[in-house]
Design a protein around this motif. Structure first.
Motif, PDB file in Angstrom:
ATOM      1  N   VAL A 195      -9.434   7.314  -1.651  1.00 45.43           N
ATOM      2  CA  VAL A 195      -8.722   6.259  -2.385  1.00 45.43           C
ATOM      3  C   VAL A 195      -8.593   6.711  -3.834  1.00 45.43           C
ATOM      4  O   VAL A 195      -9.594   7.077  -4.469  1.00 45.43           O
ATOM      5  N   LEU A 196      -7.374   6.706  -4.335  1.00 47.05           N
ATOM      6  CA  LEU A 196      -7.136   7.142  -5.708  1.00 47.05           C
ATOM      7  C   LEU A 196      -7.609   6.083  -6.701  1.00 47.05           C
ATOM      8  O   LEU A 196      -7.655   4.881  -6.384  1.00 47.05           O
ATOM      9  N   GLU A 197      -7.949   6.539  -7.894  1.00 47.61           N
ATOM     10  CA  GLU A 197      -8.466   5.620  -8.914  1.00 47.61           C
ATOM     11  C   GLU A 197      -7.516   4.448  -9.122  1.00 47.61           C
ATOM     12  O   GLU A 197      -7.934   3.308  -9.268  1.00 47.61           O
ATOM     13  N   VAL A 234      -3.627   5.772  -1.766  1.00 49.03           N
ATOM     14  CA  VAL A 234      -4.453   6.548  -0.835  1.00 49.03           C
ATOM     15  C   VAL A 234      -3.874   7.939  -0.686  1.00 49.03           C
ATOM     16  O   VAL A 234      -2.644   8.116  -0.647  1.00 49.03           O
ATOM     17  N   PHE A 235      -4.757   8.949  -0.606  1.00 49.44           N
ATOM     18  CA  PHE A 235      -4.323  10.312  -0.299  1.00 49.44           C
ATOM     19  C   PHE A 235      -4.895  10.678   1.068  1.00 49.44           C
ATOM     20  O   PHE A 235      -6.110  10.681   1.262  1.00 49.44           O
ATOM     21  N   PHE A 236      -4.008  10.967   2.007  1.00 46.42           N
ATOM     22  CA  PHE A 236      -4.376  11.318   3.392  1.00 46.42           C
ATOM     23  C   PHE A 236      -4.098  12.805   3.552  1.00 46.42           C
ATOM     24  O   PHE A 236      -2.949  13.224   3.653  1.00 46.42           O
ATOM     25  N   SER A 237      -5.158  13.605   3.568  1.00 39.06           N
ATOM     26  CA  SER A 237      -5.025  15.057   3.472  1.00 39.06           C
ATOM     27  C   SER A 237      -5.223  15.738   4.820  1.00 39.06           C
ATOM     28  O   SER A 237      -6.027  15.287   5.640  1.00 39.06           O
ATOM     29  N   GLN A 238      -4.543  16.848   5.014  1.00 33.39           N
ATOM     30  CA  GLN A 238      -4.757  17.608   6.248  1.00 33.39           C
ATOM     31  C   GLN A 238      -5.946  18.545   6.137  1.00 33.39           C
ATOM     32  O   GLN A 238      -6.341  19.167   7.117  1.00 33.39           O
ATOM     33  N   ASP A 239      -6.542  18.672   4.956  1.00 36.62           N
ATOM     34  CA  ASP A 239      -7.740  19.497   4.844  1.00 36.62           C
ATOM     35  C   ASP A 239      -8.623  18.985   3.711  1.00 36.62           C
ATOM     36  O   ASP A 239      -8.196  18.215   2.850  1.00 36.62           O
ATOM     37  N   ALA A 240      -9.876  19.454   3.737  1.00 33.40           N
ATOM     38  CA  ALA A 240     -10.850  18.986   2.762  1.00 33.40           C
ATOM     39  C   ALA A 240     -10.629  19.588   1.380  1.00 33.40           C
ATOM     40  O   ALA A 240     -11.031  19.000   0.373  1.00 33.40           O
ATOM     41  N   GLY A 241     -10.003  20.757   1.321  1.00 30.25           N
ATOM     42  CA  GLY A 241      -9.845  21.432   0.046  1.00 30.25           C
ATOM     43  C   GLY A 241      -9.059  20.621  -0.968  1.00 30.25           C
ATOM     44  O   GLY A 241      -9.445  20.533  -2.150  1.00 30.25           O
ATOM     45  N   ALA A 242      -7.957  20.018  -0.544  1.00 34.73           N
ATOM     46  CA  ALA A 242      -7.143  19.226  -1.466  1.00 34.73           C
ATOM     47  C   ALA A 242      -7.908  17.997  -1.942  1.00 34.73           C
ATOM     48  O   ALA A 242      -7.804  17.592  -3.108  1.00 34.73           O
ATOM     49  N   LEU A 243      -8.691  17.403  -1.044  1.00 40.43           N
ATOM     50  CA  LEU A 243      -9.521  16.265  -1.454  1.00 40.43           C
ATOM     51  C   LEU A 243     -10.581  16.711  -2.455  1.00 40.43           C
ATOM     52  O   LEU A 243     -10.890  15.990  -3.413  1.00 40.43           O
ATOM     53  N   GLY A 244     -11.153  17.902  -2.233  1.00 34.35           N
ATOM     54  CA  GLY A 244     -12.127  18.432  -3.176  1.00 34.35           C
ATOM     55  C   GLY A 244     -11.518  18.640  -4.551  1.00 34.35           C
ATOM     56  O   GLY A 244     -12.162  18.378  -5.576  1.00 34.35           O
ATOM     57  N   LEU A 245     -10.251  19.097  -4.571  1.00 35.87           N
ATOM     58  CA  LEU A 245      -9.567  19.294  -5.853  1.00 35.87           C
ATOM     59  C   LEU A 245      -9.413  17.971  -6.596  1.00 35.87           C
ATOM     60  O   LEU A 245      -9.709  17.878  -7.792  1.00 35.87           O
ATOM     61  N   LEU A 268       0.847  -1.187   0.000  1.00 32.06           N
ATOM     62  CA  LEU A 268       0.000   0.000   0.000  1.00 32.06           C
ATOM     63  C   LEU A 268       0.885   1.240   0.000  1.00 32.06           C
ATOM     64  O   LEU A 268       1.811   1.342   0.805  1.00 32.06           O
ATOM     65  N   VAL A 269       0.594   2.171  -0.902  1.00 27.75           N
ATOM     66  CA  VAL A 269       1.339   3.429  -0.970  1.00 27.75           C
ATOM     67  C   VAL A 269       0.403   4.564  -0.573  1.00 27.75           C
ATOM     68  O   VAL A 269      -0.667   4.748  -1.165  1.00 27.75           O
ATOM     69  N   ILE A 270       0.827   5.326   0.433  1.00 25.34           N
ATOM     70  CA  ILE A 270       0.034   6.444   0.943  1.00 25.34           C
ATOM     71  C   ILE A 270       0.784   7.742   0.692  1.00 25.34           C
ATOM     72  O   ILE A 270       1.960   7.854   1.036  1.00 25.34           O
ATOM     73  N   TYR A 271       0.112   8.721   0.091  1.00 30.03           N
ATOM     74  CA  TYR A 271       0.622  10.084   0.061  1.00 30.03           C
ATOM     75  C   TYR A 271      -0.035  10.816   1.228  1.00 30.03           C
ATOM     76  O   TYR A 271      -1.266  10.946   1.265  1.00 30.03           O
ATOM     77  N   SER A 272       0.782  11.283   2.184  1.00 28.16           N
ATOM     78  CA  SER A 272       0.228  11.871   3.400  1.00 28.16           C
ATOM     79  C   SER A 272       0.614  13.341   3.535  1.00 28.16           C
ATOM     80  O   SER A 272       1.785  13.675   3.694  1.00 28.16           O
TER      81      SER A 272
END
Length: 336
Positions: free
Chosen positions: A258-260, A80-91, A29-33
């Motif tokens: 979870v990324l495509e 997986v993208f583990f974000s510190q805020d919702a904005g980056a996930l929205g992008l 599993l590769v996570i971008y955090s």
């Protein structure tokens, strides 16, 4: 406006650090955090040990990592993208780079803290607050709206960290909630009022503890970190939580998607489930001082219940994706 700490470079989406070279190898599993290793590294290691899988983590600035994922597209090694805020996930959601999460995962948190598209979910809550030095300011003197800090009575008394991601997300919320011109007027009003500028939120807390400034605009959990560092009995800074309805009361989330490219990786789903488990939610409270989002998990003892904060501004957190426009605005007014 006085510059009291050296400024870092921009954190906008257009600036992708050359240090963020693509990772990827033989890990399960590769996570971008975008979350700091000091805060979440132990939790990820516990997941790795509990599930018996190998995890590779790329830590970095949330905005830069989101930009890297967008640039890598379908070839990104990240699951997986583990974000510190919702904005980056929205992008990433807008770019179609996230895959749908299960109804069980989405249903673990209130709807306001998950994607309306069903492709990301909040993990912990992060609340904007006014931090103040009670030796210099009574709580009763503090306004219920940060817009009041542009008034003459607050001249030279307020500190901000404009290069910090949490401040930029707060200004993005103001742009979304009140409009571009209102956000510009607020920033220009702070500058005209001789606002103090610091590198990050912990530097603001240091200044409050030293009596250098009277008031600072930060996220609530930084005081938890300061209390761990100095001992609760040695910290004098206090927090004021604002009533809902303005950007100054923003309740944002750290979240996960979870990324495509990771949609076929069963470990990605397991990681999301792990973050939303009662046990991990409680660990976040203890380690980071953030709000749990799963019903039934006790929040930090020294903060008001999340329900009383009414969702902050009430805006769709996915709308905080226009961070690049906020960076442009901060640049135009001269704060970064």
């Amino acid at each position: 406006m006085r510059i009291t700490r050296p400024l870092l470079g921009l954190t906008g989406l257009a600036l992708v650090s050359p240090l963020l070279a693509a990772c990827g190898g033989d890990a399960d599993l590769v996570i971008y955090s975008g979350r700091n290793e000091e805060l979440v590294g132990g939790i990820i290691e516990e997941f790795e040990e509990q599930e018996g899988i190998e995890v590779e983590v790329r830590y970095g600035d949330t905005a830069e990592l989101a930009a890297q994922v967008a640039e890598e597209g379908d070839s990104s090694p990240a699951d997986v993208f583990f974000s510190q805020d919702a904005g980056a996930l929205g992008l990433l959601s807008e770019e179609g780079l996230l895959t749908d999460l299960s109804e069980d995962d989405l249903g673990r948190v209130p709807e306001v803290y998950a994607s309306t598209e069903g492709d990301w979910v909040g993990v912990t809550g992060r609340v904007r607050v006014i931090a103040y030095d009670p030796d210099q300011v009574e709580e009763s003197e503090l306004p219920d709206d940060v817009a009041a800090f542009t008034e003459p009575e607050w001249r030279g008394r307020v500190a901000i960290a404009p290069t910090n991601a949490s401040f930029q997300t707060f200004i993005t919320a103001m742009r979304v909630n009140d409009g571009e011109e209102a956000a510009r007027a607020f920033l220009e009003g702070l500058i005209a009022n001789d606002v103090e500028i610091y590198e990050h939120n912990l530097a603001i807390l240091d200044a409050l503890e030293a009596g250098e400034v009277e008031v600072g605009l930060i996220n609530h959990y930084y005081l938890h970190e300061k209390k761990i560092e100095l001992g609760e009995e040695n910290v004098r800074t206090q927090l004021k939580f604002l009533p809902p309805g303005t950007a100054g009361a923003l309740v944002n989330v750290a979240g996960v998607g979870v990324l495509e490219g990771g949609s076929d990786n069963e470990h990605a789903d397991a990681f999301v489930e792990y973050l939303l488990s009662d046990e991990t939610q409680a660990e976040f409270v203890e380690v980071t001082g953030e709000y749990p989002l799963v019903d039934g998990v006790e929040p930090p003892a020294d903060v008001p219940p999340l329900e009383e904060l009414g969702g902050g501004t009430g805006i769709d957190l996915g709308e905080l994706s226009s961070l690049d426009e906020t960076v442009d605005l901060l640049t135009e007014v001269g704060l970064i």
